[in-house]
Design a protein around this motif. Structure first.
Motif, short mmCIF file in Angstrom:
data_model
loop_
_atom_site.label_atom_id
_atom_site.label_comp_id
_atom_site.label_asym_id
_atom_site.label_seq_id
_atom_site.Cartn_x
_atom_site.Cartn_y
_atom_site.Cartn_z
N SER A 118 57.54 4.39 48.25
CA SER A 118 56.38 4.88 47.50
C SER A 118 56.52 6.38 47.26
N PRO A 119 55.73 6.94 46.32
CA PRO A 119 55.76 8.39 46.10
C PRO A 119 55.42 9.18 47.37
N ALA A 120 54.48 8.68 48.17
CA ALA A 120 54.09 9.39 49.39
C ALA A 120 55.24 9.47 50.38
N GLU A 121 56.17 8.52 50.32
CA GLU A 121 57.32 8.53 51.22
C GLU A 121 58.52 9.26 50.64
N THR A 122 58.59 9.34 49.31
CA THR A 122 59.76 9.92 48.66
C THR A 122 59.56 11.37 48.28
N CYS A 123 58.43 11.66 47.64
CA CYS A 123 58.18 13.02 47.13
C CYS A 123 57.20 13.70 48.09
N VAL A 124 57.74 14.38 49.10
CA VAL A 124 56.89 14.91 50.16
C VAL A 124 56.88 16.43 50.25
N ALA A 125 57.96 17.10 49.88
CA ALA A 125 58.05 18.56 50.03
C ALA A 125 57.95 19.22 48.66
N ASN A 126 56.98 20.13 48.51
CA ASN A 126 56.80 20.85 47.24
C ASN A 126 56.76 19.87 46.08
N CYS A 127 55.92 18.88 46.22
CA CYS A 127 55.86 17.78 45.23
C CYS A 127 54.65 17.95 44.32
N HIS A 128 54.85 17.67 43.04
CA HIS A 128 53.77 17.77 42.05
C HIS A 128 53.74 16.48 41.25
N ARG A 129 52.53 15.97 41.02
CA ARG A 129 52.41 14.85 40.09
C ARG A 129 52.22 15.41 38.70
N LEU A 130 52.98 14.88 37.76
CA LEU A 130 52.90 15.30 36.37
C LEU A 130 52.05 14.30 35.59
N ASP A 131 51.80 14.62 34.33
CA ASP A 131 51.05 13.70 33.48
C ASP A 131 51.85 12.42 33.28
N ASP A 132 51.18 11.28 33.43
CA ASP A 132 51.85 10.00 33.25
C ASP A 132 52.33 9.84 31.82
N ALA B 65 57.86 25.90 36.38
CA ALA B 65 56.42 25.83 36.61
C ALA B 65 55.87 24.53 36.04
N PRO B 66 56.11 23.43 36.71
CA PRO B 66 55.60 22.17 36.21
C PRO B 66 54.08 22.17 36.16
N SER B 67 53.54 21.35 35.26
CA SER B 67 52.09 21.27 35.12
C SER B 67 51.57 20.11 35.94
N PRO B 68 51.02 20.37 37.16
CA PRO B 68 50.59 19.27 38.01
C PRO B 68 49.33 18.60 37.48
N SER B 69 49.22 17.31 37.69
CA SER B 69 48.03 16.57 37.31
C SER B 69 47.08 16.49 38.50
N THR B 70 45.79 16.35 38.21
CA THR B 70 44.81 16.20 39.28
C THR B 70 44.71 14.75 39.75
N ALA B 71 45.45 13.85 39.09
CA ALA B 71 45.40 12.45 39.48
C ALA B 71 46.02 12.26 40.86
N PRO B 72 45.50 11.32 41.65
CA PRO B 72 46.05 11.11 43.00
C PRO B 72 47.38 10.41 42.95
N SER B 73 48.00 10.28 44.10
CA SER B 73 49.25 9.56 44.19
C SER B 73 49.02 8.09 43.84
N VAL B 74 50.12 7.39 43.51
CA VAL B 74 50.02 5.98 43.18
C VAL B 74 49.37 5.25 44.35
N ALA B 75 48.28 4.54 44.09
CA ALA B 75 47.50 3.94 45.16
C ALA B 75 48.25 2.82 45.87
N GLN B 76 49.03 2.06 45.13
CA GLN B 76 49.75 0.93 45.73
C GLN B 76 51.13 0.85 45.13
#
Length: 260
Positions: free
Chosen positions: A177-191, A78-89
């Protein structure tokens, strides 16, 4: 019927009775107060019902309107997802794709392998019987011109069962990029450790595969992929889950010694 009719009827009804200290005017006034009170109560209840509904709707939709926050420790399941968006660039501004020769990649692969012979047992303290693979490209120990990443597989035993990890390191500025690599059941964690972290879990039949990606501010990217079986075996045994904590995967993914 008017109020005068009501008052006259009441007086006639008690004309022959002994006085009961009964005042028709007071009765009418009391009745009016009771009717008004009931009306106010009804309005109040309706207001409360609307207020409760206003709170219940966002809760039912999964939005907690309270301000109390409970700290959560990240776990594998149960990873703790962050509300931060994907890496912009990606790559980050100012990072140009680097170029590593075959000798550069081979040398870094040897250095990283040597480092992991100490780092893996220290990080996976409950594991034993490590099998250390060599870093390479399409094949173990193999490198080719303009190669942009190196990877190696490592197997180990926990509670009598065999599992494995694959560690991959990308040349700065060359990974997707993250949008191309982490696409299925993906969560952003705290940086942490100078970069963005993502976690992805995949169920493939009996296999469970979990990957942590560390997109570093330098433009490099390191991923650690854990398996619920020994992916180096020709006839692997699949287990119920991956017996590694999220913190262990994060420790490896953010290890500065694993960056190209």
């Amino acid at each position: 019927m008017s109020e005068e009719d009501v008052r006259g009827g009441l007086l006639d009804a008690v004309a022959d009775e002994p006085p009961l200290r009964f005042d028709p005017d007071e009765l009418v006034a009391t009745a009016r107060r009771q009717v008004r009170r009931r009306s106010l109560v009804a309005v109040g209840l309706a207001t409360v019902a609307v207020a409760v509904a206003a709170v219940a709707v966002p809760v039912a939709l999964g939005r907690d309107t309270t301000t109390t926050q409970v700290a959560q420790q990240p776990t594998r399941s149960a990873p703790s997802p962050s509300t931060a968006p994907s890496v912009a660039q990606w790559p980050p501004p100012g990072v140009e794709p680097a170029y590593y020769t075959v000798d550069d990649l081979r040398q870094r692969g040897h250095e990283m392998s040597k480092h992991l012979r100490g780092a893996l047992p220290a990080t996976l303290s409950s594991a034993s019987k490590f099998a250390y693979g060599e870093f390479g490209g399409e094949a173990e120990g193999a490198f080719y011109p303009e190669q942009t990443s190196i990877n190696a597989a490592f197997s180990f035993t926990i509670d009598g069962a065999r599992y494995s990890l694959v560690i991959t390191s990308w040349v700065p500025g060359t990974s997707r990029s993250p949008a191309e690599t982490c696409v299925a059941n993906c969560h952003r964690l705290d940086d942490r450790a100078g970069g963005a972290l993502y976690e992805q879990t995949e169920d493939i039949g009996e296999g469970v595969i979990e990957t942590v990606f560390h997109y570093r501010d330098t433009g490099a990217m390191v991923s650690v992929t854990a398996y619920n079986y020994d992916m180096t075996s020709s006839s692997p045994t699949y287990h119920q889950g991956i017996p590694l904590a999220m913190e262990q995967l994060l420790s490896l993914a953010t290890d500065p010694e694993l960056e190209l």
